[in-house]
Design a protein around this motif. Structure first.
Motif, PDB file in Angstrom:
ATOM      1  N   ILE A  24      -1.098   8.410  -2.879  1.00 49.46           N
ATOM      2  CA  ILE A  24      -1.525   6.231  -2.375  1.00 49.46           C
ATOM      3  C   ILE A  24      -1.417   6.961  -1.225  1.00 49.46           C
ATOM      4  O   ILE A  24      -0.092   6.501  -0.079  1.00 49.46           O
ATOM      5  N   THR A  30      -3.279  -1.131  -3.182  1.00 51.53           N
ATOM      6  CA  THR A  30      -3.420  -0.315  -3.656  1.00 51.53           C
ATOM      7  C   THR A  30      -2.888  -0.853  -5.792  1.00 51.53           C
ATOM      8  O   THR A  30      -2.030  -0.953  -6.101  1.00 51.53           O
ATOM      9  N   VAL A 190       2.038  -1.414  -4.412  1.00 53.96           N
ATOM     10  CA  VAL A 190       0.868  -0.226  -5.245  1.00 53.96           C
ATOM     11  C   VAL A 190       1.659  -1.670  -6.284  1.00 53.96           C
ATOM     12  O   VAL A 190       2.635  -2.065  -6.696  1.00 53.96           O
TER      13      VAL A 190
END
Length: 251
Positions: A24, A30, A190
């Motif tokens: 990532i 994300t 994230v």
């Protein structure tokens, strides 16, 4: 960067998440998407060291999350779980102050108070900062928890379904604030999301999971394809061009 190498969680002989090997990128948002039971929250909580790995390794900014001391990890990575058990007689400001614990050890300085105020202002909670948590709506409490993790001042922020308890208007507001945190504060975010359209509109990258595996990891443009989405969600999906980008329509 967050690096997962052969990461696996075994719940039983027949139920396991992984092995997952992926990276990532630093910066931006994300989004982890996929059907219920795909393993999104499991992967996120293992990244945040809230769940033990059965196999593999996870590194955040070069630090092994299993081997690195908790105090060090807490200055690099903050995480908000889906289930939050709040103490009703805490005020919003007191809750957000917990985000400074890795830095203050419980003794707040003027510098800590500054970061607390900035996080409260950033989530538009200034008028509520002296309210007790049990006096807030579910959406207001959710924003207070996000303010707490932002006050931790970590480069990496992990959020497990932060849109829970939010209506459409407040969900949009939350995603705009997270987008601003990534763009203006330089955070790497994230986030586990159920709504693929929110993921497509606000994220830079989408990691799609199914049956415990990452089956596609790319830009929103790469994920927002009829065949790709239909495979991920096991239903017919058509992507149309909406006023602000592609939209997935379910049938």
């Amino acid at each position: 960067m967050i690096t997962l190498n052969e990461v696996q969680k075994d719940y039983s002989d027949s139920v396991q998440i992984g092995p997952v090997t992926t990276e990532i990128e630093s910066g931006g948002i994300t989004a982890l998407v996929g059907p219920n039971g795909a393993g999104k929250s499991t992967i996120l909580t293992m990244m945040g060291r809230l769940l033990d790995l059965d196999h593999g390794t996870i590194e955040v900014a070069g630090h092994d999350v299993v081997k690195t001391p908790s105090r060090t990890i807490a200055k690099i990575l903050s995480v908000l779980r889906q289930e939050n058990h709040f103490v009703t007689r805490l005020t919003v400001r007191q809750l957000v102050g917990f985000g400074r614990f890795p830095h203050s050890g419980g003794r707040l300085t003027l510098g800590d108070e500054k970061y607390i105020s900035e996080a409260i202002d950033f989530l538009d909670l200034t008028d509520l900062e002296h309210r007790y948590l049990d006096q807030l709506s579910g959406g207001q409490r959710q924003r207070a928890y996000v303010a707490m993790v932002l006050a931790q001042q970590t480069d990496y922020v992990l959020l497990d379904e932060p849109l829970n308890n939010l209506d459409m208007q407040h969900a949009v507001q939350m995603m705009k604030q997270l987008r601003r945190a990534a763009d203006d504060l330089g955070r790497t975010i994230v986030i586990v999301l159920h709504d693929i359209n929110f993921a497509a509109h606000y994220s830079d990258r989408i990691m799609a999971m199914k049956n415990g595996q990452v089956i596609k990891h790319g830009t929103p443009e790469e994920i927002m394809q009829n065949q790709v989405l239909s495979e991920i969600f096991n239903t017919d999906i058509t992507v149309i061009e909406g006023p602000s980008g592609p939209l997935a329509v379910y049938y």
